[in-house]
Design an enzyme around this catalytic site. Sequence first.
Site, PDB file in Angstrom:
ATOM      1  N   SER A 139       0.871  -1.188   0.000  1.00  0.00           N
ATOM      2  CA  SER A 139       0.000   0.000   0.000  1.00  0.00           C
ATOM      3  C   SER A 139       0.903   1.231   0.000  1.00  0.00           C
ATOM      4  O   SER A 139       2.085   1.138   0.366  1.00  0.00           O
ATOM      5  CB  SER A 139      -0.838  -0.029   1.283  1.00  0.00           C
ATOM      6  OG  SER A 139      -1.473   1.199   1.515  1.00  0.00           O
ATOM      7  N   TYR A 152      -1.938  -1.070  10.460  1.00  0.00           N
ATOM      8  CA  TYR A 152      -2.069  -1.459   9.049  1.00  0.00           C
ATOM      9  C   TYR A 152      -0.798  -1.076   8.295  1.00  0.00           C
ATOM     10  O   TYR A 152      -0.230  -1.885   7.549  1.00  0.00           O
ATOM     11  CB  TYR A 152      -3.294  -0.762   8.446  1.00  0.00           C
ATOM     12  CG  TYR A 152      -3.465  -1.001   6.967  1.00  0.00           C
ATOM     13  CD1 TYR A 152      -3.925  -2.229   6.496  1.00  0.00           C
ATOM     14  CD2 TYR A 152      -3.164  -0.004   6.030  1.00  0.00           C
ATOM     15  CE1 TYR A 152      -4.080  -2.455   5.131  1.00  0.00           C
ATOM     16  CE2 TYR A 152      -3.319  -0.221   4.677  1.00  0.00           C
ATOM     17  CZ  TYR A 152      -3.773  -1.451   4.231  1.00  0.00           C
ATOM     18  OH  TYR A 152      -3.918  -1.673   2.883  1.00  0.00           O
TER      19      TYR A 152
END
Length: 242
Positions: A139, A152
């Site tokens: 990401s 995350y």
Amino acid sequence: MEDLTGKVAVVTGASSGIGEAAARLLAAEGVHVILSARRRERIEALAQELGDKATAVVADVTDADQVHALFDTVRARFGGLDLLFNNAGLGVFGRFTDSTPEDWRRMIDANIYGVLNCTHAAIPLMKERPGAMISSVSSTGGRYGIEGWSVYSATKFAIVGFHDALRKELGLEGIRVSVIEPGAVWTEFGHNVPEEALRERRANLDALTAADVAQALVYAFAQHPRVLVEEILVRPVKQVAP
Ligand code: NDP
């Protein structure tokens, strides 16, 4: 670009979003796609739609036994594997001080153990397969810390580090190790972010579609076997930060 006809791919998280789009695009390129996720009805419906280009196998990537059963099926049915797309993952949004060990564990299990389980089981099937590639979805949060996504981000940073080391271990065997780092994408991701806020952010950024990310995967996979596209950071042009 190489012809991908007849290649064999496992796509984790194929029941929605980026995984589903990747499965559709790979199948359109002539790849046989093993669709994996926990939601059986979703992957079976997609497999039916894709016809003889797809096989659905239910597996929870956090469960090593289920992952082994998945790759045993691949070995028995296809004899080997050309592409592992480690896409399954999840994010729980919130300030770190408000988060719980249960939240951390869910993200670490899916985003790190899931990738480790699948990669470990897949590598033996990728030997002697020219152009074999392992691609994992990190990401922009795996390159930059993002407020509200601390754990995350930590899991996605881990994937970047893991892949850099794995690339060095597998490169001389001809197995390509690649990472995709998307910015904001219109998918089901962000289940605990208030729906209106999520929609507004994605609209303001003119977020990527899942198909945009799938294109990045196929671009990397369809290069000549000597070519490693090591890392693709793909973001909406209006997502100027982070
Ligand atoms: P979705 O929520 O639409 O898809 C997530 C997929 O992961 C689902 O198919 C889900 O399937 C699967 N999954 C989750 N946990 C497990 C598990 N334990 N075992 C097997 N499958 C699992 O979101 P995206 O398509 O956006 O997410 C795909 C990847 O992209 C994730 O790794 C995410 O972190 C990453 N990403 C997403 C961004 C975005 O803005 N959307 C930005 C950057 C990265 P099921 O529930 O059926 O098991």
